[in-house]
Design a protein around this motif. Structure first.
Motif, PDB file in Angstrom:
ATOM      1  N   THR A  21      -7.754  -2.383 -12.932  1.00  0.00           N
ATOM      2  CA  THR A  21      -7.015  -3.640 -12.865  1.00  0.00           C
ATOM      3  C   THR A  21      -6.280  -3.845 -11.206  1.00  0.00           C
ATOM      4  OG1 THR A  21      -4.797  -2.266 -13.212  1.00  0.00           O
ATOM      5  CG2 THR A  21      -5.873  -3.044 -15.021  1.00  0.00           C
ATOM      6  N   LEU A  22      -6.938  -3.011 -10.290  1.00  0.00           N
ATOM      7  CA  LEU A  22      -6.259  -3.056  -9.083  1.00  0.00           C
ATOM      8  C   LEU A  22      -6.554  -4.413  -8.419  1.00  0.00           C
ATOM      9  CD1 LEU A  22      -5.119  -1.325  -6.720  1.00  0.00           C
ATOM     10  CD2 LEU A  22      -7.473  -0.965  -5.808  1.00  0.00           C
ATOM     11  N   GLU A  23      -7.646  -4.895  -8.458  1.00  0.00           N
ATOM     12  CA  GLU A  23      -7.823  -6.502  -7.721  1.00  0.00           C
ATOM     13  C   GLU A  23      -6.798  -7.288  -8.647  1.00  0.00           C
ATOM     14  OE1 GLU A  23     -11.670  -8.100  -6.899  1.00  0.00           O
ATOM     15  OE2 GLU A  23     -12.455  -6.049  -7.396  1.00  0.00           O
ATOM     16  N   THR A  24      -6.494  -7.241  -9.882  1.00  0.00           N
ATOM     17  CA  THR A  24      -5.698  -8.330 -10.610  1.00  0.00           C
ATOM     18  C   THR A  24      -4.368  -7.896 -10.162  1.00  0.00           C
ATOM     19  OG1 THR A  24      -7.130  -8.459 -12.545  1.00  0.00           O
ATOM     20  CG2 THR A  24      -4.673  -9.147 -12.788  1.00  0.00           C
ATOM     21  N   ARG A  25      -4.026  -6.933  -9.942  1.00  0.00           N
ATOM     22  CA  ARG A  25      -2.516  -6.637  -9.435  1.00  0.00           C
ATOM     23  C   ARG A  25      -2.232  -7.000  -7.848  1.00  0.00           C
ATOM     24  NH1 ARG A  25      -0.052  -6.500 -13.945  1.00  0.00           N
ATOM     25  NH2 ARG A  25      -0.291  -4.568 -15.180  1.00  0.00           N
ATOM     26  N   ILE A  26      -3.238  -6.778  -7.226  1.00  0.00           N
ATOM     27  CA  ILE A  26      -3.139  -7.226  -5.867  1.00  0.00           C
ATOM     28  C   ILE A  26      -3.160  -8.694  -5.736  1.00  0.00           C
ATOM     29  CG2 ILE A  26      -4.498  -7.523  -3.743  1.00  0.00           C
ATOM     30  CD1 ILE A  26      -5.831  -4.836  -4.076  1.00  0.00           C
ATOM     31  N   LEU A  27      -3.732  -9.424  -6.616  1.00  0.00           N
ATOM     32  CA  LEU A  27      -3.807 -10.865  -6.504  1.00  0.00           C
ATOM     33  C   LEU A  27      -2.248 -11.359  -7.194  1.00  0.00           C
ATOM     34  CD1 LEU A  27      -7.144 -11.800  -7.910  1.00  0.00           C
ATOM     35  CD2 LEU A  27      -6.304 -12.358  -5.709  1.00  0.00           C
ATOM     36  N   GLN A  28      -1.894 -10.559  -8.103  1.00  0.00           N
ATOM     37  CA  GLN A  28      -0.831 -10.974  -8.668  1.00  0.00           C
ATOM     38  C   GLN A  28       0.358 -10.690  -7.606  1.00  0.00           C
ATOM     39  OE1 GLN A  28       0.459  -8.614 -12.060  1.00  0.00           O
ATOM     40  NE2 GLN A  28       2.212  -9.427 -12.581  1.00  0.00           N
ATOM     41  N   ALA A  29       0.369  -9.610  -6.927  1.00  0.00           N
ATOM     42  CA  ALA A  29       1.448  -9.487  -5.921  1.00  0.00           C
ATOM     43  C   ALA A  29       1.527 -10.501  -4.827  1.00  0.00           C
ATOM     44  CB  ALA A  29       1.203  -7.945  -5.402  1.00  0.00           C
ATOM     45  N   GLN A  30       0.189 -10.818  -4.374  1.00  0.00           N
ATOM     46  CA  GLN A  30       0.076 -11.984  -3.328  1.00  0.00           C
ATOM     47  C   GLN A  30       0.792 -13.207  -3.708  1.00  0.00           C
ATOM     48  OE1 GLN A  30      -4.029 -11.761  -2.602  1.00  0.00           O
ATOM     49  NE2 GLN A  30      -4.074 -10.187  -1.011  1.00  0.00           N
ATOM     50  N   VAL A  31       0.426 -13.629  -5.065  1.00  0.00           N
ATOM     51  CA  VAL A  31       0.947 -14.941  -5.492  1.00  0.00           C
ATOM     52  C   VAL A  31       2.202 -15.020  -5.881  1.00  0.00           C
ATOM     53  CG1 VAL A  31       0.726 -16.571  -7.742  1.00  0.00           C
ATOM     54  CG2 VAL A  31      -1.282 -15.561  -6.432  1.00  0.00           C
ATOM     55  N   THR A  32       3.052 -13.832  -6.391  1.00  0.00           N
ATOM     56  CA  THR A  32       4.600 -13.737  -6.757  1.00  0.00           C
ATOM     57  C   THR A  32       5.150 -13.224  -5.732  1.00  0.00           C
ATOM     58  OG1 THR A  32       4.181 -11.780  -7.759  1.00  0.00           O
ATOM     59  CG2 THR A  32       3.615 -13.481  -9.436  1.00  0.00           C
ATOM     60  N   GLN A  33       4.646 -12.505  -4.631  1.00  0.00           N
ATOM     61  CA  GLN A  33       5.337 -11.889  -3.612  1.00  0.00           C
ATOM     62  C   GLN A  33       6.439 -10.821  -4.114  1.00  0.00           C
ATOM     63  OE1 GLN A  33       6.978 -14.994  -1.321  1.00  0.00           O
ATOM     64  NE2 GLN A  33       5.112 -15.251  -0.101  1.00  0.00           N
ATOM     65  N   GLU A  34       5.776  -9.974  -5.132  1.00  0.00           N
ATOM     66  CA  GLU A  34       6.771  -9.004  -5.746  1.00  0.00           C
ATOM     67  C   GLU A  34       6.905  -7.873  -4.908  1.00  0.00           C
ATOM     68  OE1 GLU A  34       4.314  -7.935  -8.886  1.00  0.00           O
ATOM     69  OE2 GLU A  34       5.175  -9.321 -10.323  1.00  0.00           O
ATOM     70  N   PRO A  35       8.093  -7.378  -5.064  1.00  0.00           N
ATOM     71  CA  PRO A  35       8.544  -6.029  -4.071  1.00  0.00           C
ATOM     72  C   PRO A  35       7.314  -4.917  -4.240  1.00  0.00           C
ATOM     73  CG  PRO A  35      10.468  -6.809  -5.047  1.00  0.00           C
ATOM     74  CD  PRO A  35       9.239  -7.564  -5.876  1.00  0.00           C
ATOM     75  N   PHE A  36       6.919  -4.103  -3.176  1.00  0.00           N
ATOM     76  CA  PHE A  36       6.223  -3.132  -3.266  1.00  0.00           C
ATOM     77  C   PHE A  36       6.324  -2.228  -4.610  1.00  0.00           C
ATOM     78  CE2 PHE A  36       4.803   1.212  -2.211  1.00  0.00           C
ATOM     79  CZ  PHE A  36       3.394   0.902  -2.190  1.00  0.00           C
ATOM     80  N   LEU A  37       7.439  -1.735  -4.701  1.00  0.00           N
ATOM     81  CA  LEU A  37       7.761  -0.867  -5.631  1.00  0.00           C
ATOM     82  C   LEU A  37       7.583  -1.189  -6.942  1.00  0.00           C
ATOM     83  CD1 LEU A  37      10.987   1.219  -4.494  1.00  0.00           C
ATOM     84  CD2 LEU A  37       8.518   1.891  -4.577  1.00  0.00           C
ATOM     85  N   ASP A  38       7.745  -2.784  -7.262  1.00  0.00           N
ATOM     86  CA  ASP A  38       7.270  -3.219  -8.691  1.00  0.00           C
ATOM     87  C   ASP A  38       5.931  -3.339  -8.801  1.00  0.00           C
ATOM     88  OD1 ASP A  38      10.116  -3.589  -8.772  1.00  0.00           O
ATOM     89  OD2 ASP A  38      10.024  -5.989  -8.839  1.00  0.00           O
ATOM     90  N   THR A  39       5.226  -3.673  -7.807  1.00  0.00           N
ATOM     91  CA  THR A  39       3.622  -3.655  -7.910  1.00  0.00           C
ATOM     92  C   THR A  39       3.112  -2.309  -8.118  1.00  0.00           C
ATOM     93  OG1 THR A  39       3.466  -5.653  -6.466  1.00  0.00           O
ATOM     94  CG2 THR A  39       1.559  -4.130  -6.914  1.00  0.00           C
TER      95      THR A  39
END
Length: 254
Positions: A21-39
């Motif tokens: 799921t790494l690629e999906t989580r990276i894309l998700q973090a980039q789109v939503t600009q989630e804090p690092f700890l949440d990701t």
């Protein structure tokens, strides 16, 4: 470190859940600009979920279950006199935690095996080591093995958190060696307070006849029923109902 190198490292570390799921989580973090700890927390949760899923699958495969049965699939309306409350009480697995047994006795086709398997499947989901045995056939195969193979087979039956002996005495009379195995299994699990569920078409009063030894039957029942739930199943056969439905749906031929 590139993404390819990270994936290689995850493979070496056996972190397949993160890798999947790494690629999906990276894309998700980039789109939503989630804090690092949440990701990071979500990435760790992916790994935990994958490991739990694989562990549950291993427990299921080891159990000997041939299907994933649940009580929600059961047609309670067909036989309204079945002990529904007692079945759901077994499904809580409290009896396993307390080292108790369950005897599900009644007419063929009334759902005894299905209830036992639903309880066994729930136990695998809750992290228990389970063994489901078609009693007469497994006992017959055991009798044909040499001593070393018998010990190898017996060990997991003694150590499992829950053993289901399905359709005990289906063939009426069982061999002397099968009777001795049954007595050993019940006696040893009684001493360690590990649970057994038995399903059978035969009323307990006749077990001595099927064992060919009334004393042995008394010894077995004494331990099985000391800390036990007795569920009696009466009513119509689900198998006959399903067969009648199939025949009714078949097209007529000239």
């Amino acid at each position: 470190m590139t993404l390819t190198e990270i994936e290689r490292a995850l493979r070496e570390l056996h972190l397949s859940g993160i890798r999947a799921t790494l690629e999906t989580r990276i894309l998700q973090a980039q789109v939503t600009q989630e804090p690092f700890l949440d990701t990071f927390a979500m990435i760790l949760q992916d790994e935990l979920d994958r490991r739990r899923s694989r562990l549950m699958e291993r427990r299921y495969l080891k159990s000997g279950l041939d299907e994933r049965v649940t009580l929600t699939d059961f047609d309670w309306r067909f036989n309204p006199k079945l002990p529904r409350q007692a079945c759901f009480e077994l499904h809580t697995l409290k009896f396993v935690a307390e080292g108790q047994n369950a005897l599900i006795i009644g007419k063929p086709g009334t759902g005894k095996s299905r209830i036992a398997k639903a309880v066994a499947y729930q136990a695998t989901l809750q992290g228990h080591d389970v063994r489901v045995l078609e009693a007469d056939s497994v006992f017959a195969q055991y009798a044909l093995c040499n001593s070393a193979d018998q010990q190898r087979q017996l060990h997991p039956w003694l150590e499992a958190d829950l053993v289901v002996l399905d359709d005990l005495f289906l063939a009426r009379r069982i061999s002397d060696s099968a009777g001795e195995l049954l007595q050993t299994l019940v006696h040893q699990r009684y001493k360690t307070r590990r649970s057994i569920v038995v399903t059978s078409n035969r009323v307990v009063q006749d077990w001595g006849k099927y064992l060919g030894d009334n004393t042995m039957a008394t010894t077995i029942l004494d331990r099985l029923m000391h800390r036990s739930h007795l569920l009696e199943f009466e009513g119509k056969s689900y198998r006959l109902k399903e067969a009648a439905t199939r025949f009714a749906l078949q097209p007529e031929t000239d």
